[in-house]
Write a protein that holds these residues in place. Structure first.
Motif, short mmCIF file in Angstrom:
data_model
loop_
_atom_site.label_atom_id
_atom_site.label_comp_id
_atom_site.label_asym_id
_atom_site.label_seq_id
_atom_site.Cartn_x
_atom_site.Cartn_y
_atom_site.Cartn_z
N ASP A 237 33.48 53.30 39.32
CA ASP A 237 32.24 53.44 39.60
C ASP A 237 31.62 54.77 39.26
N PRO A 238 30.98 55.17 38.32
CA PRO A 238 30.32 56.50 38.05
C PRO A 238 29.74 57.27 39.24
N LYS A 239 29.03 56.28 40.36
CA LYS A 239 28.26 56.90 41.46
C LYS A 239 29.21 57.09 42.43
N ASP A 240 30.71 56.61 42.29
CA ASP A 240 31.68 56.97 43.39
C ASP A 240 32.83 57.58 42.77
N PRO A 241 32.94 58.77 42.61
CA PRO A 241 34.22 59.20 41.85
C PRO A 241 35.58 59.19 42.45
N THR A 242 35.47 58.94 43.78
CA THR A 242 36.80 58.46 44.16
C THR A 242 37.18 56.92 44.14
N ALA A 243 36.10 56.11 43.47
CA ALA A 243 36.68 54.61 43.23
C ALA A 243 37.74 54.81 42.18
N LEU A 244 38.80 54.09 42.21
CA LEU A 244 39.96 54.16 41.11
C LEU A 244 39.51 53.49 39.81
N LEU A 245 40.27 54.02 38.73
CA LEU A 245 39.79 53.76 37.56
C LEU A 245 40.58 52.62 36.98
N ASP A 246 41.46 52.26 37.83
CA ASP A 246 42.69 51.07 37.06
C ASP A 246 41.72 49.73 37.06
N PRO A 247 42.05 49.03 35.97
CA PRO A 247 41.59 47.91 35.80
C PRO A 247 41.72 46.79 36.88
N VAL A 248 40.71 46.06 36.92
CA VAL A 248 40.75 44.99 38.08
C VAL A 248 41.42 43.69 37.44
N PRO A 249 42.40 43.12 38.30
CA PRO A 249 43.09 41.98 37.81
C PRO A 249 42.11 40.70 38.01
N ASP A 250 42.51 39.55 37.30
CA ASP A 250 42.03 38.26 37.96
C ASP A 250 42.89 37.99 38.95
N TYR A 251 42.47 37.90 40.36
CA TYR A 251 43.21 37.84 41.40
C TYR A 251 43.73 36.36 41.39
N PRO A 252 42.93 35.43 41.46
CA PRO A 252 43.32 34.25 41.53
C PRO A 252 44.63 33.66 40.33
N ALA A 253 44.37 34.29 39.15
CA ALA A 253 45.35 34.18 37.92
C ALA A 253 46.78 34.52 38.52
N SER A 254 46.88 35.18 39.63
CA SER A 254 48.15 35.74 39.86
C SER A 254 48.91 34.43 40.68
N ILE A 255 48.17 33.36 41.12
CA ILE A 255 48.55 32.50 41.91
C ILE A 255 49.57 31.47 41.17
N THR A 256 50.96 31.18 41.73
CA THR A 256 51.78 30.51 40.98
C THR A 256 52.10 29.19 41.87
N GLY A 257 52.03 29.13 43.17
CA GLY A 257 52.12 27.87 44.23
C GLY A 257 53.48 28.29 44.72
N ASP A 258 54.47 29.22 44.18
CA ASP A 258 55.86 29.50 44.88
C ASP A 258 55.77 31.01 44.91
#
Length: 468
Positions: A237-258
Protein backbone atom coordinates in the motif's frame (compact mmCIF):
# COMPACT_ATOMS: atom_id res chain seq x y z
CA UNK A 1 -38.15 -15.96 12.60
CA UNK A 2 -38.12 -19.30 10.74
CA UNK A 3 -35.72 -22.15 11.45
CA UNK A 4 -34.31 -21.68 7.94
CA UNK A 5 -33.56 -18.03 8.64
CA UNK A 6 -31.87 -18.87 11.94
CA UNK A 7 -29.71 -21.51 10.28
CA UNK A 8 -28.64 -19.02 7.62
CA UNK A 9 -27.00 -16.85 10.27
CA UNK A 10 -24.59 -19.60 11.21
CA UNK A 11 -23.48 -20.60 7.73
CA UNK A 12 -19.87 -20.09 6.80
CA UNK A 13 -18.97 -17.15 4.62
CA UNK A 14 -18.23 -19.38 1.64
CA UNK A 15 -21.67 -21.02 1.83
CA UNK A 16 -23.48 -17.68 1.92
CA UNK A 17 -21.37 -16.40 -0.96
CA UNK A 18 -22.35 -19.47 -3.02
CA UNK A 19 -26.06 -18.90 -2.31
CA UNK A 20 -25.76 -15.29 -3.47
CA UNK A 21 -23.67 -16.19 -6.51
CA UNK A 22 -26.19 -18.85 -7.57
CA UNK A 23 -29.06 -16.40 -6.96
CA UNK A 24 -30.70 -18.72 -4.44
CA UNK A 25 -30.88 -15.75 -2.10
CA UNK A 26 -30.12 -12.08 -2.62
CA UNK A 27 -27.55 -10.02 -0.78
CA UNK A 28 -30.39 -7.72 0.32
CA UNK A 29 -32.25 -10.64 1.90
CA UNK A 30 -29.17 -11.85 3.74
CA UNK A 31 -28.28 -8.32 4.84
CA UNK A 32 -31.82 -7.61 5.98
CA UNK A 33 -31.86 -10.78 8.06
CA UNK A 34 -28.57 -9.79 9.67
CA UNK A 35 -29.80 -6.28 10.44
CA UNK A 36 -33.00 -7.65 11.99
CA UNK A 37 -31.00 -10.12 14.05
CA UNK A 38 -28.68 -7.37 15.25
CA UNK A 39 -31.69 -5.30 16.30
CA UNK A 40 -33.15 -8.28 18.14
CA UNK A 41 -30.07 -9.57 19.97
CA UNK A 42 -27.44 -6.87 20.23
CA UNK A 43 -29.30 -4.86 22.84
CA UNK A 44 -28.21 -7.57 25.27
CA UNK A 45 -24.99 -8.64 23.58
CA UNK A 46 -23.50 -5.14 23.03
CA UNK A 47 -21.17 -6.49 20.35
CA UNK A 48 -21.57 -3.46 18.03
CA UNK A 49 -20.48 0.10 18.73
CA UNK A 50 -22.14 1.29 15.51
CA UNK A 51 -24.60 -0.25 13.07
CA UNK A 52 -24.57 0.96 9.45
CA UNK A 53 -27.86 -0.56 8.30
CA UNK A 54 -28.90 1.95 5.63
CA UNK A 55 -25.49 2.01 3.97
CA UNK A 56 -25.32 -1.80 4.14
CA UNK A 57 -28.60 -2.16 2.28
CA UNK A 58 -27.38 0.21 -0.43
CA UNK A 59 -24.24 -1.90 -0.83
CA UNK A 60 -26.34 -5.08 -0.90
CA UNK A 61 -28.54 -3.68 -3.66
CA UNK A 62 -25.47 -2.76 -5.68
CA UNK A 63 -24.10 -6.29 -5.25
CA UNK A 64 -27.42 -7.77 -6.36
CA UNK A 65 -27.48 -5.57 -9.45
CA UNK A 66 -24.02 -6.80 -10.41
CA UNK A 67 -25.04 -10.41 -9.77
CA UNK A 68 -28.08 -9.96 -12.01
CA UNK A 69 -25.78 -8.60 -14.72
CA UNK A 70 -23.58 -11.69 -14.47
CA UNK A 71 -20.76 -9.99 -12.63
CA UNK A 72 -19.14 -11.14 -9.39
CA UNK A 73 -16.35 -9.39 -7.55
CA UNK A 74 -15.19 -12.62 -5.94
CA UNK A 75 -15.81 -14.72 -2.82
CA UNK A 76 -16.97 -11.77 -0.69
CA UNK A 77 -19.48 -10.44 -3.23
CA UNK A 78 -22.65 -9.42 -1.37
CA UNK A 79 -21.61 -11.02 1.93
CA UNK A 80 -22.31 -9.01 5.14
CA UNK A 81 -19.28 -8.58 7.38
CA UNK A 82 -18.22 -6.30 10.24
CA UNK A 83 -15.35 -3.83 10.62
CA UNK A 84 -13.73 -3.41 14.05
CA UNK A 85 -14.23 0.16 15.19
CA UNK A 86 -10.57 1.07 14.75
CA UNK A 87 -10.86 1.12 10.96
CA UNK A 88 -12.00 4.30 9.26
CA UNK A 89 -15.16 4.08 7.17
CA UNK A 90 -15.88 7.24 5.23
CA UNK A 91 -18.85 9.14 6.63
CA UNK A 92 -18.94 7.24 9.93
CA UNK A 93 -17.10 7.84 13.20
CA UNK A 94 -14.19 5.66 14.28
CA UNK A 95 -14.63 5.60 18.02
CA UNK A 96 -11.82 3.15 18.90
CA UNK A 97 -13.65 2.59 22.18
CA UNK A 98 -12.87 6.17 23.24
CA UNK A 99 -15.17 8.97 24.33
CA UNK A 100 -13.11 11.62 22.54
CA UNK A 101 -13.47 10.05 19.06
CA UNK A 102 -16.93 8.52 18.99
CA UNK A 103 -18.72 11.42 17.28
CA UNK A 104 -16.09 12.42 14.69
CA UNK A 105 -16.88 11.13 11.19
CA UNK A 106 -13.99 9.86 9.08
CA UNK A 107 -13.35 11.63 5.77
CA UNK A 108 -11.86 8.60 4.01
CA UNK A 109 -11.80 4.81 4.16
CA UNK A 110 -8.96 2.84 5.69
CA UNK A 111 -7.12 0.85 3.05
CA UNK A 112 -8.61 -2.40 4.38
CA UNK A 113 -12.13 -0.95 4.15
CA UNK A 114 -11.54 0.32 0.62
CA UNK A 115 -10.35 -3.14 -0.40
CA UNK A 116 -13.37 -4.86 1.15
CA UNK A 117 -15.70 -2.51 -0.71
CA UNK A 118 -13.82 -3.25 -3.93
CA UNK A 119 -14.31 -6.98 -3.20
CA UNK A 120 -18.08 -6.41 -3.02
CA UNK A 121 -18.48 -7.04 0.70
CA UNK A 122 -21.41 -5.49 2.56
CA UNK A 123 -20.32 -3.58 5.68
CA UNK A 124 -22.87 -4.14 8.44
CA UNK A 125 -21.35 -2.13 11.24
CA UNK A 126 -18.44 -1.63 13.63
CA UNK A 127 -17.98 -3.99 16.59
CA UNK A 128 -17.15 -2.62 20.01
CA UNK A 129 -13.69 -2.77 21.58
CA UNK A 130 -11.74 -1.80 24.66
CA UNK A 131 -10.61 1.81 25.00
CA UNK A 132 -7.93 2.55 22.44
CA UNK A 133 -7.70 -1.22 21.79
CA UNK A 134 -5.89 -1.69 25.10
CA UNK A 135 -7.09 -3.84 28.00
CA UNK A 136 -10.17 -2.20 29.55
CA UNK A 137 -13.34 -0.52 28.34
CA UNK A 138 -13.98 3.16 28.76
CA UNK A 139 -16.29 3.74 31.75
CA UNK A 140 -19.03 5.00 29.40
CA UNK A 141 -19.02 1.78 27.33
CA UNK A 142 -21.05 -1.33 28.10
CA UNK A 143 -18.64 -4.21 27.34
CA UNK A 144 -19.68 -6.91 24.87
CA UNK A 145 -21.00 -10.11 26.40
CA UNK A 146 -19.89 -13.61 25.61
CA UNK A 147 -22.81 -15.17 23.67
CA UNK A 148 -22.08 -18.61 25.13
CA UNK A 149 -22.51 -17.39 28.70
CA UNK A 150 -22.70 -13.77 29.84
CA UNK A 151 -20.81 -14.62 33.03
CA UNK A 152 -17.66 -15.36 31.02
CA UNK A 153 -15.00 -13.11 29.53
CA UNK A 154 -15.43 -12.40 25.80
CA UNK A 155 -11.74 -11.49 25.38
CA UNK A 156 -10.09 -8.16 24.55
CA UNK A 157 -9.90 -5.91 22.59
CA UNK A 158 -11.61 -7.42 19.55
CA UNK A 159 -14.26 -8.84 21.89
CA UNK A 160 -17.11 -7.28 19.92
CA UNK A 161 -15.85 -8.88 16.72
CA UNK A 162 -15.59 -12.30 18.34
CA UNK A 163 -19.02 -12.05 19.94
CA UNK A 164 -20.66 -10.85 16.72
CA UNK A 165 -19.21 -13.69 14.64
CA UNK A 166 -20.11 -16.29 17.27
CA UNK A 167 -23.66 -15.01 17.69
CA UNK A 168 -24.42 -14.98 13.97
CA UNK A 169 -24.45 -11.18 13.66
CA UNK A 170 -22.00 -11.16 10.73
CA UNK A 171 -20.18 -13.72 8.61
CA UNK A 172 -16.75 -12.45 9.52
CA UNK A 173 -15.06 -9.38 10.91
CA UNK A 174 -11.87 -7.40 10.65
CA UNK A 175 -10.01 -7.33 13.94
CA UNK A 176 -6.65 -6.22 15.31
CA UNK A 177 -4.09 -7.83 17.59
CA UNK A 178 -1.40 -5.99 19.55
CA UNK A 179 -0.95 -8.39 22.46
CA UNK A 180 -3.56 -11.10 21.87
CA UNK A 181 -6.65 -9.23 20.78
CA UNK A 182 -7.58 -11.56 17.92
CA UNK A 183 -6.60 -14.75 19.72
CA UNK A 184 -8.23 -14.24 23.12
CA UNK A 185 -11.65 -13.30 21.68
CA UNK A 186 -11.45 -16.04 19.04
CA UNK A 187 -10.78 -18.65 21.73
CA UNK A 188 -13.30 -17.20 24.19
CA UNK A 189 -16.10 -17.06 21.61
CA UNK A 190 -15.32 -20.30 19.77
CA UNK A 191 -14.44 -18.78 16.38
CA UNK A 192 -11.41 -18.80 14.07
CA UNK A 193 -8.95 -15.91 14.21
CA UNK A 194 -6.10 -15.18 11.80
CA UNK A 195 -3.37 -12.76 12.90
CA UNK A 196 -1.11 -12.26 9.88
CA UNK A 197 2.56 -11.40 9.72
CA UNK A 198 3.22 -7.83 10.83
CA UNK A 199 3.06 -5.70 7.68
CA UNK A 200 1.09 -8.24 5.62
CA UNK A 201 -1.90 -5.88 5.91
CA UNK A 202 -1.79 -2.10 5.57
CA UNK A 203 -2.49 -0.14 8.73
CA UNK A 204 -3.37 3.06 6.87
CA UNK A 205 -6.55 4.50 8.37
CA UNK A 206 -6.46 2.09 11.33
CA UNK A 207 -6.33 3.60 14.82
CA UNK A 208 -2.93 2.99 16.42
CA UNK A 209 -2.25 1.49 19.82
CA UNK A 210 1.40 0.50 19.30
CA UNK A 211 2.29 0.58 15.59
CA UNK A 212 5.17 -1.90 15.65
CA UNK A 213 2.93 -4.40 17.47
CA UNK A 214 -0.41 -3.73 15.76
CA UNK A 215 -1.57 -6.48 13.38
CA UNK A 216 -4.75 -6.16 11.28
CA UNK A 217 -6.37 -9.56 10.79
CA UNK A 218 -9.62 -11.44 10.48
CA UNK A 219 -12.15 -13.42 12.50
CA UNK A 220 -14.63 -15.84 10.97
CA UNK A 221 -16.21 -19.26 11.44
CA UNK A 222 -13.56 -21.22 9.58
CA UNK A 223 -9.94 -21.07 8.49
CA UNK A 224 -11.07 -20.88 4.86
CA UNK A 225 -13.29 -17.89 5.60
CA UNK A 226 -10.54 -16.16 7.57
CA UNK A 227 -8.14 -16.75 4.68
CA UNK A 228 -10.58 -15.34 2.14
CA UNK A 229 -10.99 -12.19 4.19
CA UNK A 230 -7.23 -11.86 4.57
CA UNK A 231 -6.73 -12.29 0.84
CA UNK A 232 -9.05 -9.36 0.20
CA UNK A 233 -7.27 -6.92 2.53
CA UNK A 234 -3.59 -7.96 2.36
CA UNK A 235 -0.87 -6.50 0.19
CA UNK A 236 1.35 -3.52 -0.36
CA UNK A 237 0.00 0.00 0.00
CA UNK A 238 1.62 3.29 -1.05
CA UNK A 239 -0.17 4.94 1.87
CA UNK A 240 1.57 2.63 4.34
CA UNK A 241 5.26 2.14 3.53
CA UNK A 242 5.50 -0.54 6.25
CA UNK A 243 3.07 -2.78 4.34
CA UNK A 244 5.06 -5.66 2.83
CA UNK A 245 5.65 -5.70 -0.92
CA UNK A 246 5.40 -9.48 -1.31
CA UNK A 247 2.58 -10.74 -3.56
CA UNK A 248 -0.56 -12.03 -1.83
CA UNK A 249 -1.24 -15.75 -2.36
CA UNK A 250 -4.63 -17.26 -3.07
CA UNK A 251 -4.95 -18.69 0.44
CA UNK A 252 -7.77 -21.20 -0.22
CA UNK A 253 -5.73 -22.56 -3.16
CA UNK A 254 -3.20 -23.87 -0.63
CA UNK A 255 -5.74 -26.32 0.80
CA UNK A 256 -5.02 -29.95 -0.02
CA UNK A 257 -7.18 -31.83 2.49
CA UNK A 258 -4.24 -33.56 4.09
CA UNK A 259 -1.01 -32.45 5.72
CA UNK A 260 1.50 -34.95 4.38
CA UNK A 261 5.00 -33.51 4.52
CA UNK A 262 4.08 -30.83 7.05
CA UNK A 263 6.15 -30.58 10.22
CA UNK A 264 4.43 -29.29 13.37
CA UNK A 265 6.67 -28.34 16.27
CA UNK A 266 5.53 -28.96 19.84
CA UNK A 267 7.37 -27.89 22.98
CA UNK A 268 5.78 -30.33 25.42
CA UNK A 269 7.29 -28.61 28.46
CA UNK A 270 6.20 -25.10 27.48
CA UNK A 271 2.74 -26.32 26.49
CA UNK A 272 2.17 -28.01 29.85
CA UNK A 273 3.90 -25.77 32.41
CA UNK A 274 1.05 -24.49 34.63
CA UNK A 275 -1.41 -25.30 31.83
CA UNK A 276 -4.69 -26.74 33.07
CA UNK A 277 -5.86 -30.24 32.26
CA UNK A 278 -8.70 -29.14 29.97
CA UNK A 279 -6.39 -27.09 27.78
CA UNK A 280 -3.83 -29.88 27.67
CA UNK A 281 -6.54 -32.31 26.59
CA UNK A 282 -7.48 -30.01 23.70
CA UNK A 283 -3.83 -29.79 22.63
CA UNK A 284 -3.46 -33.57 22.79
CA UNK A 285 -6.55 -34.09 20.63
CA UNK A 286 -5.27 -31.52 18.14
CA UNK A 287 -1.90 -33.27 17.92
CA UNK A 288 -3.68 -36.56 17.32
CA UNK A 289 -5.83 -35.02 14.56
CA UNK A 290 -2.84 -33.44 12.82
CA UNK A 291 -0.97 -36.74 12.97
CA UNK A 292 -3.94 -38.52 11.38
CA UNK A 293 -3.87 -35.90 8.62
CA UNK A 294 -0.29 -36.85 7.82
CA UNK A 295 1.67 -34.17 9.65
CA UNK A 296 4.92 -35.05 11.42
CA UNK A 297 4.99 -33.93 15.05
CA UNK A 298 8.46 -32.66 15.94
CA UNK A 299 9.76 -32.09 19.47
CA UNK A 300 11.21 -28.60 19.81
CA UNK A 301 12.39 -26.25 22.53
CA UNK A 302 10.84 -22.81 22.26
CA UNK A 303 12.92 -19.82 23.40
CA UNK A 304 12.19 -18.60 26.92
CA UNK A 305 9.47 -15.96 26.80
CA UNK A 306 9.66 -14.44 30.29
CA UNK A 307 11.68 -11.39 29.23
CA UNK A 308 9.79 -10.70 26.00
CA UNK A 309 6.47 -10.90 27.85
CA UNK A 310 7.80 -8.50 30.49
CA UNK A 311 9.05 -6.18 27.73
CA UNK A 312 5.68 -6.09 25.95
CA UNK A 313 4.07 -3.66 28.41
CA UNK A 314 6.77 -0.93 28.30
CA UNK A 315 7.15 -1.41 24.52
CA UNK A 316 3.41 -0.91 24.08
CA UNK A 317 3.34 1.99 26.53
CA UNK A 318 6.00 4.04 24.72
CA UNK A 319 4.30 3.59 21.36
CA UNK A 320 0.87 4.34 22.85
CA UNK A 321 2.24 7.56 24.34
CA UNK A 322 3.37 8.62 20.87
CA UNK A 323 0.08 7.57 19.25
CA UNK A 324 -1.92 9.58 21.81
CA UNK A 325 0.49 12.50 22.05
CA UNK A 326 -1.85 15.19 20.72
CA UNK A 327 -5.17 13.77 21.86
CA UNK A 328 -4.06 12.98 25.41
CA UNK A 329 -2.60 16.42 25.92
CA UNK A 330 -5.86 18.09 24.88
CA UNK A 331 -8.43 15.63 26.25
CA UNK A 332 -6.83 13.86 29.21
CA UNK A 333 -10.06 14.21 31.21
CA UNK A 334 -11.92 12.03 28.69
CA UNK A 335 -9.57 9.05 29.09
CA UNK A 336 -10.35 6.06 31.27
CA UNK A 337 -7.90 5.26 34.05
CA UNK A 338 -6.32 2.16 32.42
CA UNK A 339 -5.48 3.73 29.06
CA UNK A 340 -4.36 6.94 30.77
CA UNK A 341 -2.00 4.96 33.01
CA UNK A 342 -0.45 3.28 29.96
CA UNK A 343 0.13 6.62 28.22
CA UNK A 344 1.66 8.04 31.40
CA UNK A 345 3.89 4.99 31.78
CA UNK A 346 5.12 5.46 28.24
CA UNK A 347 6.29 9.00 29.07
CA UNK A 348 8.31 7.65 31.99
CA UNK A 349 10.40 5.18 29.96
CA UNK A 350 13.76 6.45 28.74
CA UNK A 351 15.09 6.20 25.21
CA UNK A 352 17.87 3.92 26.43
CA UNK A 353 15.37 1.57 28.08
CA UNK A 354 13.29 1.47 24.92
CA UNK A 355 16.35 0.71 22.78
CA UNK A 356 17.30 -2.13 25.12
CA UNK A 357 13.80 -3.56 24.72
CA UNK A 358 14.09 -3.35 20.95
CA UNK A 359 17.46 -5.13 20.92
CA UNK A 360 16.06 -7.95 23.05
CA UNK A 361 12.99 -8.07 20.84
CA UNK A 362 15.01 -8.38 17.63
CA UNK A 363 17.08 -11.17 19.14
CA UNK A 364 13.93 -13.00 20.19
CA UNK A 365 12.46 -12.59 16.69
CA UNK A 366 15.57 -14.16 15.20
CA UNK A 367 15.44 -17.11 17.59
CA UNK A 368 11.78 -17.75 16.74
CA UNK A 369 12.35 -17.51 12.99
CA UNK A 370 15.23 -19.95 13.29
CA UNK A 371 12.81 -22.59 14.57
CA UNK A 372 11.08 -22.54 11.19
CA UNK A 373 14.19 -24.04 9.63
CA UNK A 374 13.19 -27.23 11.46
CA UNK A 375 9.36 -27.07 11.39
CA UNK A 376 6.58 -25.50 9.33
CA UNK A 377 4.25 -24.71 12.20
CA UNK A 378 4.19 -24.49 15.99
CA UNK A 379 1.25 -25.66 18.09
CA UNK A 380 0.63 -23.89 21.41
CA UNK A 381 -2.20 -22.93 23.75
CA UNK A 382 -3.81 -19.52 23.40
CA UNK A 383 -3.88 -19.23 27.18
CA UNK A 384 -2.88 -21.71 29.89
CA UNK A 385 -6.28 -22.01 31.52
CA UNK A 386 -9.87 -22.66 30.59
CA UNK A 387 -12.22 -19.77 29.71
CA UNK A 388 -12.17 -17.13 32.42
CA UNK A 389 -15.21 -15.87 34.27
CA UNK A 390 -15.78 -12.13 34.47
CA UNK A 391 -15.32 -12.38 38.22
CA UNK A 392 -11.80 -13.73 37.76
CA UNK A 393 -10.87 -11.29 35.00
CA UNK A 394 -11.90 -8.34 37.17
CA UNK A 395 -9.13 -9.24 39.61
CA UNK A 396 -6.39 -9.39 36.95
CA UNK A 397 -5.03 -6.00 37.92
CA UNK A 398 -4.29 -7.39 41.37
CA UNK A 399 -2.58 -10.50 39.97
CA UNK A 400 0.48 -9.62 37.84
CA UNK A 401 1.42 -13.30 37.69
CA UNK A 402 -1.95 -14.15 36.17
CA UNK A 403 -1.54 -11.38 33.58
CA UNK A 404 1.87 -12.76 32.58
CA UNK A 405 0.35 -16.24 32.23
CA UNK A 406 -2.43 -14.85 30.05
CA UNK A 407 0.14 -13.15 27.81
CA UNK A 408 2.57 -16.09 27.70
CA UNK A 409 1.40 -17.51 24.37
CA UNK A 410 0.13 -14.34 22.67
CA UNK A 411 2.44 -11.36 23.29
CA UNK A 412 5.59 -13.17 22.07
CA UNK A 413 4.17 -13.44 18.55
CA UNK A 414 3.23 -9.77 18.46
CA UNK A 415 6.76 -8.93 19.55
CA UNK A 416 8.19 -11.22 16.86
CA UNK A 417 5.57 -10.36 14.22
CA UNK A 418 4.88 -13.99 13.27
CA UNK A 419 1.46 -15.05 11.92
CA UNK A 420 -0.90 -17.16 14.02
CA UNK A 421 -4.18 -18.99 13.57
CA UNK A 422 -6.55 -19.63 16.48
CA UNK A 423 -8.90 -22.60 16.11
CA UNK A 424 -11.73 -23.90 18.30
CA UNK A 425 -10.57 -27.23 19.71
CA UNK A 426 -13.02 -28.30 22.41
CA UNK A 427 -15.32 -27.28 25.22
CA UNK A 428 -15.25 -27.26 29.00
CA UNK A 429 -17.77 -29.28 31.03
CA UNK A 430 -19.58 -25.95 31.51
CA UNK A 431 -20.02 -25.66 27.75
CA UNK A 432 -17.45 -22.91 27.11
CA UNK A 433 -15.13 -23.08 24.06
CA UNK A 434 -11.39 -23.74 24.31
CA UNK A 435 -9.10 -22.71 21.47
CA UNK A 436 -5.54 -23.51 20.49
CA UNK A 437 -2.99 -21.72 18.33
CA UNK A 438 -0.86 -22.50 15.31
CA UNK A 439 2.12 -20.27 14.51
CA UNK A 440 3.94 -20.06 11.17
CA UNK A 441 7.14 -18.50 9.92
CA UNK A 442 7.32 -15.08 8.27
CA UNK A 443 4.52 -14.76 5.67
CA UNK A 444 3.36 -18.30 6.43
CA UNK A 445 -0.37 -17.54 6.31
CA UNK A 446 -1.00 -20.01 3.47
CA UNK A 447 0.30 -22.94 5.50
CA UNK A 448 -1.82 -21.78 8.45
CA UNK A 449 -4.95 -21.77 6.30
CA UNK A 450 -4.04 -25.16 4.86
CA UNK A 451 -3.53 -26.70 8.30
CA UNK A 452 -6.59 -25.04 9.78
CA UNK A 453 -8.83 -26.14 6.92
CA UNK A 454 -7.55 -29.71 7.19
CA UNK A 455 -8.21 -29.80 10.94
CA UNK A 456 -11.69 -28.34 10.49
CA UNK A 457 -12.35 -30.86 7.73
CA UNK A 458 -12.23 -33.69 10.28
CA UNK A 459 -13.56 -31.86 13.34
CA UNK A 460 -16.76 -29.96 14.05
CA UNK A 461 -15.81 -27.63 16.90
CA UNK A 462 -16.01 -24.59 14.62
CA UNK A 463 -19.56 -25.49 13.61
CA UNK A 464 -20.93 -25.33 17.14
CA UNK A 465 -22.58 -22.07 18.07
CA UNK A 466 -24.42 -20.50 20.99
CA UNK A 467 -28.17 -21.03 21.15
CA UNK A 468 -30.01 -17.84 20.23
Amino acid sequence: MTAEAIALHYLELTDVAALIRNREISSREVTRLQIDRMASLDGDLHSYALMMADAALVQADAADAETAAGRSRGPLHGVPIAIKDVCQVKGFPTGAGMAVHRHIASDEDATVVRRLKKAGAVLLGKPQLTEGAYSDHHPSVTPPRNPWNADYWPGISSSGSGAAVAAGLCYGSLATDTGGSIRWPAAANGVTGLKPTWGRVSRYGVFELAPSLDHVGTMARSAVDAGILLGAIAGSDPKDPTALLDPVPDYPASITGDLRGLRIGVDAAWNSDEVDAGTQAVLAEAIKAFSELGAEIVDIQFPDVAQVVADWVPNCAVEAAVAHKATYAAHKDQYGTVLASVVEAGHAISGIEYQEIWLRRMAFRGRVEALFEKVDLLLTPVQPFAPLTLARIQTLGEQPGLIAMLQRYTCPFDMSGHPTLTLPGGFTPEGMPIGFQLVAGHLGEAVLVRAGAAFQGISAWHRRHPVA
